[in-house]
Design a protein around this motif. Structure first.
Motif, PDB file in Angstrom:
ATOM      1  N   VAL A 108       0.845  -1.196   0.000  1.00 52.73           N
ATOM      2  CA  VAL A 108       0.000   0.000   0.000  1.00 52.73           C
ATOM      3  C   VAL A 108       0.877   1.241   0.000  1.00 52.73           C
ATOM      4  O   VAL A 108       1.778   1.384   0.835  1.00 52.73           O
ATOM      5  N   THR A 109       0.606   2.145  -0.948  1.00 49.95           N
ATOM      6  CA  THR A 109       1.310   3.421  -1.027  1.00 49.95           C
ATOM      7  C   THR A 109       0.342   4.541  -0.685  1.00 49.95           C
ATOM      8  O   THR A 109      -0.696   4.686  -1.326  1.00 49.95           O
TER       9      THR A 109
ATOM     10  N   THR B 128       0.419  -4.568   3.783  1.00 48.49           N
ATOM     11  CA  THR B 128      -0.726  -4.395   4.673  1.00 48.49           C
ATOM     12  C   THR B 128      -1.718  -5.525   4.455  1.00 48.49           C
ATOM     13  O   THR B 128      -2.003  -5.908   3.319  1.00 48.49           O
TER      14      THR B 128
ATOM     15  N   TYR C 298      -5.559  -7.100   4.890  1.00 51.14           N
ATOM     16  CA  TYR C 298      -6.974  -6.761   5.032  1.00 51.14           C
ATOM     17  C   TYR C 298      -7.766  -8.054   5.194  1.00 51.14           C
ATOM     18  O   TYR C 298      -7.573  -9.007   4.429  1.00 51.14           O
TER      19      TYR C 298
ATOM     20  N   PHE D 178     -10.865  -1.294   3.424  1.00 48.24           N
ATOM     21  CA  PHE D 178      -9.867  -0.571   2.657  1.00 48.24           C
ATOM     22  C   PHE D 178      -9.917   0.915   3.010  1.00 48.24           C
ATOM     23  O   PHE D 178     -10.947   1.423   3.457  1.00 48.24           O
TER      24      PHE D 178
ATOM     25  N   THR E 237       1.581   5.221  -8.298  1.00 47.09           N
ATOM     26  CA  THR E 237       0.280   4.566  -8.337  1.00 47.09           C
ATOM     27  C   THR E 237      -0.483   5.007  -9.579  1.00 47.09           C
ATOM     28  O   THR E 237      -0.196   6.048 -10.176  1.00 47.09           O
TER      29      THR E 237
END
Length: 540
Positions: free
Chosen positions: A85-86, A95, A97, A206, A282
Motif C-alpha cells: 500500500v502506497t 498491509t 486486510y 480498505f 500509483t
C-alpha cells in the motif's frame, strides 16, 4: 452368482469409460502466467487450493500480493489480502486486510482451472514436445462468440488455456487471454499454506471508497468464475456507472455506450493489475478510461523532425551552483493546467508553457498564451495542427517575425482552424531559441533553474502513464531515443523524494489526470527521454 454379475458389469463399464473425459481434482498447486494483451497485463501467479476444505491461496506477481481464502472462517468465509500500500507519505507498506464474505458473496477458493464439463475432446497432439490432448469450448452470450482452447498432458495436467472472444455488435474481437500452466501438482497441499500470519492485525476495510468485494475483482473470478459473463463482470458495470456519473459522460446510443464500456473494461483491468505490483507510483482510473488505444495515441502528437537550434546557449551557472529543489509553479511562473482534448496538439502546450514562464521571469506578469495560434498558423514550418508537431518548428515560425497571441484573444478550440494571429492581441515574440544538451539530465536541471520551465518531449505511450496518479513515475518499458518520444510536456521543476530524483512535469490532459495535472518523472537513466529533446527561447 448375481453379485458376481453385478461386479463384472461394473468393471466392464469402468473399462468402457471415455479416457478423454476431462476432470480436475479438488486439491492442487499450480504456478503459471496469465496474459491479457488488450489490457497490457502479464501476471505470474501461484494457486494452492484445497477446494473440499474451502481453503485456497493465491500468490500474485511472485508473492507481492497474497490472497488467502478461508471459507471455514466466519458465517460466510473470510478473504485475507496482503498487498503493498502506497499512501501520501509512505510507499509499498505490506498491509493485511480481512474481508468477510456475505450470503450473496461467500468466500470460497478461486479456481484457476476452467470448468471441465464445458470442454470437448478434439484430438491428440504434440505441444512443447509433449504428448498432449486438445479440447475446445465454444458458446454464445448475447452478441459475443466465446472460443476457448485447452491443451492438457495425457495424465490430465493443464498446459495452456487460450480464449478469444468476438463481438458481433462491433464486428471485432472484444477480449483475449492466455493462461500458461508451468508447474502442476495434484497432491494435497500442506495446511500451513492457509495460515494467516498476524491475523489479528489485519484491517477490516480498505482506506478508500468502493462497494465491490475483492473476490469479484479477481481476474480469475472474471474469467473462470460461476455465472454468465455479465454476472462475473457486474463489478465492472458498477464501476462504469460511477465513472459516467463522476465525469458527466453520456453517449449517443446504446451501441456507442457498449463500445465505451468495452474500452473502460480493459483499462479497469490494467489499473487493478497495477495495484498488485510494488511500484514507486500509483495509477487510477481517470477521465480517459473510456478511450481506445487509438484515441489516446491521438493525444500524443509530438513529431520529431530532427531540427535543432542554430543558436548555442552558454549557462552562467554550473551544476554545482543549483539548489536541490526548484518549482516554478510555486514562484508563479506557470499557468493553470489546460486540456488539449482529443487533438494531437500537446506540442503547442509545451511550447506556450516555456514561453509563458520566460515572459513571467522577464516582466513579472503571467500571461496565458495561445496554443491555437500554433495549431493554426505554423504549418509552413512543418507542424500539422491536431495531427502533431514540435516546439522547434513552432519557434521557427515565431522567428519569422510573428507574434504569439494571448489565449484570451485567440482561445483554444480543440481542433484545426483558420489562422487568425494578425487579428489577435500580441502576447510575446522571440529572438532566439535553444536546445537542452540531449540526454543530459543535469543540463536539463541547470536550464530549469536558470531559465524557468522547459518544453520537453517524452515517451508517454504506456498505459501506466495514461492512468498515472501520484508518486515518482518509473516505467521500465519507457524508451529515451528520439524515435521513442511521442508527447510534448512542460518541465517546471525538479527535486527528490526518499532519494528518487525527479522532474516536475505539467501535462495538458486536464486536472483530472495525474496529480492535479502534474507528474513526477524519474530522472534515472534519462527515464522516458525527459532530457532527449528540451527547448526554450529568449522572449522579447
Amino acid at each position: 452368482m448375481q453379485l458376481m454379475i453385478v461386479l463384472l458389469l461394473f468393471a466392464a463399464g469402468a473399462l468402457a469409460a471415455d479416457p478423454h473425459t476431462l476432470q480436475w481434482p479438488d486439491t492442487y498447486t499450480i504456478s503459471g502466467t496469465i496474459s491479457l494483451p488488450y489490457a497490457e497485463i502479464t501476471e505470474p501467479f501461484q494457486a494452492i487450493m484445497d477446494i473440499g476444505a474451502k481453503m485456497g491461496r493465491m500468490n500474485i506477481n511472485n508473492g507481492e500480493v497474497t490472497l488467502i481464502y478461508r471459507g471455514d472462517d466466519g458465517d460466510y468465509g473470510t478473504l485475507y489480502k496482503t498487498v503493498p500500500v502506497t499512501m501520501n507519505d509512505t510507499y509499498n507498506v505490506m498491509t493485511c486486510y480481512a474481508l468477510a464474505g456475505s450470503s450473496d458473496q461467500p468466500v470460497l477458493p478461486q479456481t484457476v482451472l476452467p470448468d471441465p464439463t464445458l470442454y470437448k475432446y478434439v484430438a491428440d497432439m504434440k505441444y512443447a514436445d509433449q504428448d498432449s490432448m486438445l479440447y475446445i469450448s465454444s458458446f454464445t452470450e448475447n452478441t459475443k462468440n466465446n472460443n476457448y482452447t485447452l491443451i492438457v498432458t495425457t495424465d490430465m495436467k493443464p498446459l495452456i488455456l487460450s480464449f478469444l472472444g468476438f463481438d458481433r455488435l462491433f464486428g471485432s474481437h472484444y477480449d483475449e487471454y492466455v493462461v500458461t500452466y508451468d508447474n502442476v501438482s495434484f497432491d494435497k497441499p500442506d495446511a500451513s499454506n492457509f495460515i494467516v500470519a498476524s491475523k489479528d492485525s489485519c484491517k477490516t476495510s480498505f482506506p478508500g471508497p468502493g462497494r465491490t468485494h475483492p473476490m469479484t475483482e479477481s481476474i480469475f473470478h472474471e474469467l473462470m468464475g460461476p455465472g454468465s459473463f455479465e454476472e462475473r463482470t457486474q463489478h465492472v458495470q458498477d464501476a462504469f456507472e460511477s465513472f459516467k456519473s463522476r465525469y458527466g459522460k453520456s453517449y449517443e446510443s446504446h451501441v456507442h455506450e457498449a463500445e465505451r464500456k468495452h474500452h473502460f473494461h480493459h483499462n479497469y483491468r490494467f489499473v487493478k493489475a497495477m495495484g498488485n505490483k510494488r511500484s514507486s507510483f500509483t495509477v487510477e482510473l481517470n477521465h480517459l478510461a473510456d478511450l481506445s488505444d487509438a484515441e489516446m495515441k491521438r493525444m500524443r502528437g509530438y513529431k520529431n523532425s530532427g531540427i535543432n537550434s542554430e543558436f548555442v546557449y552558454t549557462s552562467s551557472v554550473s551544476a554545482n551552483d543549483i539548489p536541490d529543489y526548484v518549482n516554478w509553479w510555486l514562484k508563479g511562473a506557470v499557468t493553470p493546467v489546460k486540456d488539449q482534448a482529443i487533438c494531437g496538439s500537446c506540442w503547442s502546450f509545451g511550447t506556450t508553457g516555456t514561453l509563458e514562464g520566460s515572459l513571467f521571469i522577464k516582466t513579472g506578469n503571467l500571461v496565458a498564451l495561445s496554443e491555437q495560434a500554433f495549431v493554426d498558423c505554423s504549418w509552413g514550418q512543418g507542424n500539422n495542427g491536431c495531427d502533431g508537431g514540435e516546439s522547434e518548428r513552432a519557434f521557427e515560425w515565431l522567428l519569422l517575425g510573428r507574434c504569439l497571441p494571448t489565449e484570451a484573444t485567440y482561445p483554444y478550440m480543440m481542433q484545426d482552424s483558420t489562422c487568425k494571429d494578425k487579428t489577435a492581441t500580441c502576447g510575446v515574440r522571440i529572438s532566439k531559441y535553444y536546445n537542452v544538451m540531449s540526454t543530459n539530465v543535469t543540463d536539463l536541471k541547470v536550464k530549469i533553474f536558470e531559465r524557468g520551465p522547459i518544453s520537453i518531449a517524452i515517451d508517454a505511450s504506456h498505459r501506466s502513464f495514461s492512468f498515472y496518479a501520484n508518486g515518482v513515475y518509473k516505467e521500465p518499458k519507457c524508451g529515451n531515443t528520439p524515435n521513442d518520444l511521442d508527447h510534448q510536456v512542460l518541465a517546471v521543476g525538479y527535486g527528490d523524494v526518499n532519494g528518487d530524483e525527479y522532474v516536475i512535469v505539467k501535462n495538458s490532459w486536464s486536472t483530472h489526470w495525474g496529480n492535479d495535472g502534474y507528474v513526477l518523472m524519474s530522472t534515472d537513466n534519462n527515464q522516458c527521454g525527459i532530457a532527449t529533446d528540451g527547448s526554450f527561447a529568449d522572449v522579447m
